[in-house]
Structure formats: structure tokens, C-alpha cells
Design an enzyme around this catalytic site. Structure first.
Site, PDB file in Angstrom:
ATOM      1  N   HIS A  23       0.818  -1.208   0.000  1.00 59.40           N
ATOM      2  CA  HIS A  23       0.000   0.000   0.000  1.00 59.40           C
ATOM      3  C   HIS A  23       0.855   1.263   0.000  1.00 59.40           C
ATOM      4  CE1 HIS A  23       0.965   0.941   4.190  1.00 59.40           C
ATOM      5  NE2 HIS A  23       0.830  -0.356   4.441  1.00 59.40           N
ATOM      6  N   GLU A 135      -2.108  -7.535   7.287  1.00 57.49           N
ATOM      7  CA  GLU A 135      -0.845  -7.297   7.981  1.00 57.49           C
ATOM      8  C   GLU A 135      -0.822  -8.094   9.284  1.00 57.49           C
ATOM      9  OE1 GLU A 135       2.127  -6.960   7.973  1.00 57.49           O
ATOM     10  OE2 GLU A 135       2.571  -4.841   7.617  1.00 57.49           O
TER      11      GLU A 135
END
Length: 284
Positions: A23, A135
Site C-alpha cells: 500500500h 498485515e
């Protein structure tokens, strides 16, 4: 088949091309760089992209279009967090929604106080959210997701059907997922990819997930290749890899192979004919 020089040869339909993207810059990246303790702050819950992060998205989008990659992507997979979905739709989605365009938006206007216009799903590949590529789970509020109902209002054209729980039941406030657990989850994610029919897929995910997943690969490679696979990703970095189905996890037949002998006919190769003539070949 591997050669002494290190090259590998595998049937095309036993491979997939995966475009891995971390990201773009999120507010948690900025605050965490100043003070690591900021990662423990609930002010950064499910952090969104910074203005600089959106510029990184725009630059990667331009590269993806210029390289022709945007026309080849068959599926976009995103971790179900705000920063990854913003990155995914910004890079691989359609243009900004304008009057007269009748399509469900991938992202509504001003999601995450971004000031960005809505993003169209017109002429875009399908987008799906997958929990397996999240994550590190636990402790850091920036890695805790919102409810799926909230996300559906923000990202109407993203498919959330693979996520079983509306609330985030995976993130624990007092237990941080171990590195080896992230790696195991990453390998499970890659195995799941083989259940997909698509051959060219973009995955928008996170630094820790990518590092620990990819570190499980490349041990039989030259150190330079291993280093190329396993180094940490920068914000909004894209790396393209080919994964090979050595264990026949996938079941798809080739769409490009052709059986030959149509119409049927004699086809003894000249080299085999020479061997038969010399008596050096055994009939089978």
C-alpha cells in the site's frame, strides 16, 4: 525441470503471474517513523492514506497504464483495510466518476477524508477483499479493520463475500501475531490463489505480510535472486513474480496447448526414424 545453469522449465498452465503491491504511505507510517509507540495509538485505527500516499498511487497508476499491465490484470485482491483498498482502487480501478457514467463505484467520494472523487468500476477487473493477506494481526490499532458493513458503504464494487465475520474477530488487543504465523498464513494465501482460475492477478497488501511470506521462498536460488525476492517493499512498490505449481495444487488444463494429429496421420520424427534404422531405439 531445472538445468545446471539454474533455469527452470514448467508448463505455462502450471504458473501464475502475481503483481505484488505494498500500500501507499499511510498516516501510521508517518507517525510511526517519528515515534514507534505511535503504532499503539487508537488514533491510527485502520489508518488511511496521506496526501503523499495518494500521489504515490497516481504515479503507480500511470506506470501500470503505460506498461500495459492494466489491460492484463484479470483480478485484484486487496487486504480489507482502508489503506490497501484505497491503493488498490486508485491504481487498478477506473477513472473518476463523472455525470452520465452508470456503474457501481469502486470507492465513493472522500473516503477516509481523502478529498478524492469517487472511482468508477467501469472497464476494471473484479476486486475482492481477502483476510488471509492482512498485515500482522493484533496489538497495533492501525492493523485492525472496521466492520464489513462500513467498508461496503465506502467501496461498493469490492466483493467482500469471502469474509465471514462483519466485525474483526482476528485482531486481538494484547496478542501480536508471530512472524512465523504470518509466514504460514501467507503460504496458505498462495495455496488459495491456485484455486482461482485467473492467471494474472494483482495483490495489494502490507510490508510485514510480504516480507515474511516471500522469505519462505528463494532458498534454492542464487543469493542475488533471494535478495530480490525478500527485501522489504517501499510504499506503493510493485514487484511482479511468477509462481509455479510444482505440487499440482491447481487443476486447470492448459488453454493454449493443442494435441496435434488433427486430422490423424503418420508422424514418425526423423530423429526417431534414424535411431530405429540403426537399432538404437526400443519400441514402447
Amino acid at each position: 525441470m531445472d538445468t545446471a545453469a539454474g533455469q527452470s522449465l514448467y508448463p505455462l498452465h502450471r504458473s501464475k503471474t502475481i503483481h505484488l503491491v505494498r500500500h501507499a504511505q499511510g498516516f501510521h507510517n508517518v507517525e510511526g517513523d517519528k515515534n514507534y509507540e505511535a503504532y499503539l495509538s487508537y488514533d491510527l485505527l485502520d489508518a488511511s492514506l496521506t496526501p503523499l500516499g495518494w500521489k504515490q498511487v497516481d504515479n503507480l497508476r500511470e506506470h501500470v497504464k503505460r506498461s500495459g499491465l492494466s489491460k492484463r490484470i484479470e483480478l485484484v485482491i486487496a487486504s480489507p483495510l482502508l489503506r490497501t483498498m484505497q491503493t488498490a482502487v486508485g491504481v487498478f480501478g477506473g477513472e473518476a466518476v463523472s455525470d452520465g457514467i452508470n456503474s457501481t463505484p469502486l470507492m465513493n467520494e472522500n473516503v477516509g477524508d481523502s478529498g478524492r472523487l469517487a472511482i468508477s468500476s467501469l472497464n476494471s477487473p473484479p476486486f475482492i477483499a481477502v483476510e488471509l493477506c492482512r498485515e500482522h494481526l493484533g496489538v497495533h490499532p492501525c492493523d485492525k479493520r472496521r466492520s464489513i458493513n462500513e467498508y461496503r458503504n465506502m467501496f461498493p464494487a469490492i466483493d467482500f463475500s469471502l469474509i465471514e465475520s462483519d466485525e474483526d474477530i482476528l485482531w486481538k488487543p494484547d496478542i501480536r501475531e508471530k512472524n512465523e504465523e504470518v509466514a504460514a498464513r501467507g503460504l496458505k494465501f498462495l495455496e488459495w490463489l491456485w484455486t482461482r482460475k485467473e492467471k494474472e492477478i494483482a495483490v495489494v497488501t502490507h510490508s510485514g505480510f510480504l516480507f515474511h511470506t516471500l522469505s519462505a521462498f528463494g532458498n534454492d536460488c542464487h543469493p542475488t535472486v533471494k535478495n530480490e525476492i525478500c527485501t522489504h517493499f517501499a510504499n506503493c512498490e510493485l514487484r511482479s513474480v511468477v509462481i509455479i505449481d510444482r505440487g499440482k495444487i491447481g487443476s486447470d488444463e492448459s488453454t493454449t496447448n493443442f494435441p496435434g494429429k488433427i486430422p490423424d496421420g503418420l508422424d514418425l520424427p526423423s530423429d526417431v526414424a534414424d535411431e530405429k534404422l540403426s537399432g538404437n531405439v526400443t519400441e514402447k
